[in-house]
Design an enzyme around this catalytic site. Structure first.
Site, short mmCIF file in Angstrom:
data_model
loop_
_atom_site.label_atom_id
_atom_site.label_comp_id
_atom_site.label_asym_id
_atom_site.label_seq_id
_atom_site.Cartn_x
_atom_site.Cartn_y
_atom_site.Cartn_z
N CYS A 167 4.24 7.23 -4.33
CA CYS A 167 5.07 8.16 -3.54
C CYS A 167 6.28 7.48 -2.89
O CYS A 167 7.41 7.87 -3.13
CB CYS A 167 4.18 8.90 -2.53
SG CYS A 167 5.12 9.89 -1.37
N LEU B 128 0.85 -1.20 0.00
CA LEU B 128 0.00 0.00 0.00
C LEU B 128 0.89 1.24 0.00
O LEU B 128 2.08 1.17 0.29
CB LEU B 128 -0.89 -0.03 1.24
CG LEU B 128 -1.90 -1.18 1.26
CD1 LEU B 128 -2.51 -1.35 2.65
CD2 LEU B 128 -3.00 -0.92 0.22
N HIS C 226 7.18 0.28 2.46
CA HIS C 226 6.09 -0.58 1.97
C HIS C 226 5.61 -1.49 3.10
O HIS C 226 4.40 -1.66 3.32
CB HIS C 226 6.59 -1.45 0.82
CG HIS C 226 7.08 -0.67 -0.37
ND1 HIS C 226 6.68 0.61 -0.64
CD2 HIS C 226 7.93 -1.01 -1.37
CE1 HIS C 226 7.26 1.02 -1.76
NE2 HIS C 226 8.03 0.07 -2.21
N CYS D 100 7.80 10.75 -4.64
CA CYS D 100 8.19 11.75 -3.64
C CYS D 100 9.41 11.33 -2.82
O CYS D 100 10.30 12.13 -2.55
CB CYS D 100 7.09 12.05 -2.63
SG CYS D 100 5.43 11.83 -3.20
N PHE E 249 14.05 32.13 17.63
CA PHE E 249 15.16 32.73 16.90
C PHE E 249 16.41 31.86 17.06
O PHE E 249 16.67 31.36 18.16
CB PHE E 249 15.42 34.11 17.49
CG PHE E 249 16.40 34.92 16.69
CD1 PHE E 249 15.99 35.54 15.53
CD2 PHE E 249 17.71 35.04 17.11
CE1 PHE E 249 16.89 36.29 14.79
CE2 PHE E 249 18.60 35.79 16.37
CZ PHE E 249 18.19 36.41 15.22
C1 FAD Z 1 8.95 12.58 -9.27
C2 FAD Z 1 7.77 12.96 -8.39
C3 FAD Z 1 7.98 13.52 -7.16
C4 FAD Z 1 6.89 13.88 -6.37
N1 FAD Z 1 7.14 14.48 -5.17
C5 FAD Z 1 6.09 14.90 -4.45
C6 FAD Z 1 6.31 15.55 -3.20
O1 FAD Z 1 7.44 15.74 -2.77
N2 FAD Z 1 5.24 15.97 -2.49
C7 FAD Z 1 3.96 15.79 -2.96
O2 FAD Z 1 3.01 16.23 -2.29
N3 FAD Z 1 3.72 15.16 -4.13
C8 FAD Z 1 4.76 14.71 -4.86
N4 FAD Z 1 4.52 14.05 -6.03
C9 FAD Z 1 3.12 13.74 -6.40
C10 FAD Z 1 2.60 12.50 -5.62
O3 FAD Z 1 3.50 11.43 -5.76
C11 FAD Z 1 1.23 12.09 -6.15
O4 FAD Z 1 0.38 13.21 -6.21
C12 FAD Z 1 0.57 11.02 -5.27
O5 FAD Z 1 1.40 9.90 -5.15
C13 FAD Z 1 -0.76 10.60 -5.90
O6 FAD Z 1 -1.41 9.64 -5.12
P1 FAD Z 1 -2.59 8.75 -5.75
O7 FAD Z 1 -3.17 7.98 -4.62
O8 FAD Z 1 -3.47 9.56 -6.58
O9 FAD Z 1 -1.85 7.78 -6.76
P2 FAD Z 1 -0.71 6.70 -6.49
O10 FAD Z 1 0.01 6.91 -5.24
O11 FAD Z 1 0.06 6.62 -7.76
O12 FAD Z 1 -1.53 5.36 -6.29
C14 FAD Z 1 -2.18 4.71 -7.32
C15 FAD Z 1 -2.28 3.25 -6.94
O13 FAD Z 1 -3.15 2.59 -7.87
C16 FAD Z 1 -2.62 1.31 -8.12
N5 FAD Z 1 -3.18 0.83 -9.38
C17 FAD Z 1 -3.01 1.32 -10.63
N6 FAD Z 1 -3.72 0.60 -11.51
C18 FAD Z 1 -4.37 -0.34 -10.80
C19 FAD Z 1 -5.28 -1.37 -11.14
N7 FAD Z 1 -5.69 -1.60 -12.39
N8 FAD Z 1 -5.74 -2.18 -10.15
C20 FAD Z 1 -5.37 -1.98 -8.87
N9 FAD Z 1 -4.51 -1.02 -8.51
C21 FAD Z 1 -4.03 -0.21 -9.46
C22 FAD Z 1 -1.12 1.52 -8.14
O14 FAD Z 1 -0.44 0.30 -7.93
C23 FAD Z 1 -0.93 2.52 -7.01
O15 FAD Z 1 -0.67 1.90 -5.78
C24 FAD Z 1 5.58 13.66 -6.84
C25 FAD Z 1 5.36 13.09 -8.08
C26 FAD Z 1 6.44 12.75 -8.86
C27 FAD Z 1 6.20 12.14 -10.21
#
Ligand code: FAD
Ligand code: NAP
Length: 520
Positions: free
Chosen positions: A76, A72, A131, A81, A498
């Site tokens: 990120c 889960l 994880h 992140c 400070f």
């Molecule tokens: C390089 C990078 C750096 C970042 N740094 C930051 C940061 O510092 N701070 C910040 O606030 N944000 C940051 N972000 C943005 C942040 O990572 C995302 O906004 C956040 O992870 C989105 O969460 P989510 O739950 O929408 O999607 P995700 O965390 O991507 O979760 C989606 C989940 O769906 C699952 N999934 C996909 N398809 C299926 C399927 N068919 N069946 C079952 N499961 C599926 C995946 O396995 C995954 O676990 C960053 C993004 C990037 C690309």
């Protein structure tokens, strides 16, 4: 494997996740003896799905998460992140070593070359503990039900198929995230081309010359790390850096300080150019770019291309099966309750488009959960505190100076270094995190600005470049959003610790006594 009735420790989870990354068997944690119908199935257990599930369960509801990965927490901690923060911290340390090379106790760093591959491997070797913790916490502490390592298929607005079984719920919450939108140019399939995800999973050589495509957060953050590691880096961007549509309230003085700082550190930044092709014989050898003003082309030799062109929501399946309404870039359209156009179907996180940030994913999940459990709960994510890294930590909230001047007649600016004072003449902000710079390279000690409405005395915006101030911006955001906001007088009467990294309290106090506010 069914783990519902076993207690798995964090150490066991670390080994399990690693093992299951290599195979396709599901990990099942489902309370078969609970005969209640699920209030919601969360499709995707990333930031949005996990936090939404946690909240729904805390409210007394029953939920199920289905995720294709064996853990889960989503992208990120796996690819986005968390590695970004590791790289940014490495960049900050390397930057310090370069400026202080041969000075004080610092060793000579003239030929310093840090291995990008080694830092990527360091991350991969360590990410399993995050994880494991999220699997453990979700089961043992939050009492969540989940099926992992199994992609989910939505059948209709109450039914999801996962691991060969169909589950029914009153509602679905879709949170399957987004993926990089690669530019439509030849050569993106060549060895040596990576995005943030494949960099982690597939990097298999030590890059020696990098070209980055894109001019936003990912491009700046990864580019600053590559350059600091000693891999000469060129950024090619269509617009000025940090001026892309996904970034709002970026103050021009702050932007200049950041971009000048990147150039000072040797990065080549080409703005107003677009990529034409990535070329090479099996492996990347160069990138051809075109000047958008005169159409002239040039080639940039490199062995490493990093794609920072942003992400697109993965909504095709939901469009086909459910017919959910989507926007221009495939983002699922939702209202402030996180409801899609299809009854009983909610969508959250990156799947609903930008801003793609953790606060939005998590709060979106929580908002969906609360509405599903009978509350009427709205989430407005149009304004939020923001940040990114170069070799600095850059944070901002509220209006930029330019935006404030368009909306208010009497804008007052509190800025360090003050306007008109050469940055090299004054080691301010002199603060925790930048003390060494302040005493040896004053112009590197950061930048800060507060924007005030001189008539109402309300604080309109805060902007900071330095280290350690990001925390404060979470609370400044709250103070500014309160009914009535926060005034310069209230700021000035707060108790500062400070030296702190951003000095906003003490600087406000210097002006708060005056009935007619003036710049500082
Ligand atoms: C390089 C990078 C750096 C970042 N740094 C930051 C940061 O510092 N701070 C910040 O606030 N944000 C940051 N972000 C943005 C942040 O990572 C995302 O906004 C956040 O992870 C989105 O969460 P989510 O739950 O929408 O999607 P995700 O965390 O991507 O979760 C989606 C989940 O769906 C699952 N999934 C996909 N398809 C299926 C399927 N068919 N069946 C079952 N499961 C599926 C995946 O396995 C995954 O676990 C960053 C993004 C990037 C690309
Ligand atoms: N909080 C964080 O630290 C953090 C870190 C990384 C990502 N994120 C989030 O993740 C999302 C993605 O961020 P991102 O920085 O990867 O992307 P982004 O903000 O969407 O910006 C994409 C960049 O790539 C350029 N681009 C897009 N298509 C292009 C093409 N075909 N050719 C050339 N250039 C192209 C854009 O230029 P134009 O402006 O010209 O379109 C822009 O500069 C954002 O919502 C961001 O907030 C957050």
């Amino acid at each position: 494997m069914d783990i519902t009735l076993t207690q798995t420790t964090n150490a066991q989870w670390t080994r399990l996740v690693e093992e299951y990354m290599q195979k396709s068997e599901p990990i099942i944690n489902v309370h078969r003896d609970d005969k209640r119908k699920y209030n919601a199935i969360f499709v995707g257990g990333g930031a949005g799905g996990r936090f939404g599930s946690g909240y729904l369960r805390a409210l007394g509801g029953r939920q199920l998460i289905a995720d294709r990965w064996p853990f889960l927490g989503g992208s990120c901690p796996h690819l986005a992140c968390v590695p970004h923060h590791l790289f940014s911290e490495a960049a900050r340390e390397l930057d310090l070593m370069r400026w202080f090379s041969g000075k004080l106790w610092f060793p000579d760093a003239t030929n310093l070359r840090a291995s990008i591959l080694e830092v990527v491997e360091l991350f991969k070797a360590g990410r399993g503990t995050a994880h494991a913790f999220m699997n453990w916490q979700s089961k043992e502490q939050l009492d969540l039900e989940y099926i992992l390592n199994a992609p989910a298929t939505v059948i209709d607005n109450h039914t999801v198929e996962v691991a060969g079984e169909r589950f029914q719920a009153d509602n679905l919450v879709l949170g399957t995230g987004a993926a990089t939108a690669f530019p439509n140019i030849p050569g993106t399939e060549l060895h040596g081309v990576y995005d943030f995800a494949t960099l982690i999973e597939d990097l298999d050589f030590e890059p020696s010359r990098c070209v980055i495509i894109g001019g936003s957060k990912t491009a700046i953050e990864y580019g600053s790390f590559f350059q600091a590691a000693g891999c000469p880096t060129t950024i090619v961007a269509r617009k000025p850096l940090m001026r892309t549509a996904s970034m709002h309230h970026v103050d021009e003085d702050l932007r200049q300080y950041v971009v000048d700082g990147m150039r000072k550190r040797g990065m080549q930044i080409l703005e107003g150019v677009e990529p034409v092709a990535i070329q090479g014989d099996g492996k990347v050898q160069q990138v051809t770019i075109r000047d958008m003003r005169d159409g002239s082309e040039q080639t940039l030799p490199c062995d490493f291309v990093f794609i920072g062109t942003g992400e697109r929501p993965k909504s095709e399946h939901y469009r086909e099966v459910l017919g959910v309404a989507v926007g221009e870039k495939g983002e699922i359209l939702v209202d402030k309750h996180m409801r899609t156009s299809v009854p009983n179907v909610y969508a959250i996180g990156d799947l609903i488009g930008p801003p793609m940030e953790m606060f939005k994913a998590r709060k979106g999940g929580v908002t969906a959960a609360r509405n599903i459990m009978g509350e009427s709960c709205e989430f407005d994510w149009t304004d939020y505190p923001d940040f990114l890294h170069s070799t600095y930590e850059i944070s901002w909230v509220g209006l930029s100076e330019e935006e404030a001047r368009q909306r208010y007649k009497n804008v007052v600016i509190i800025q360090m270094p003050p306007k008109g004072v050469p940055y090299a003449d004054i080691p301010l902000p002199c603060a925790e995190g930048t003390m060494l710079y302040a005493f040896m390279f004053p112009e590197l000690s950061g930048f800060q600005k507060a924007v005030v409405d001189g008539d109402t005395r309300r604080m309109l915006g805060f902007h900071h470049v330095g280290y350690g101030a990001k925390d404060a911006f979470q609370y400044l955001d709250h103070l500014m959003r309160r009914p009535g906001g926060i005034t310069i007088d209230e700021m000035g009467s707060m108790n500062e610790l400070f030296l702190n990294p951003e000095h906003f309290i003490q600087l406000s106090r210097l002006r708060a006594g005056s009935p007619d506010l003036r710049d500082l």
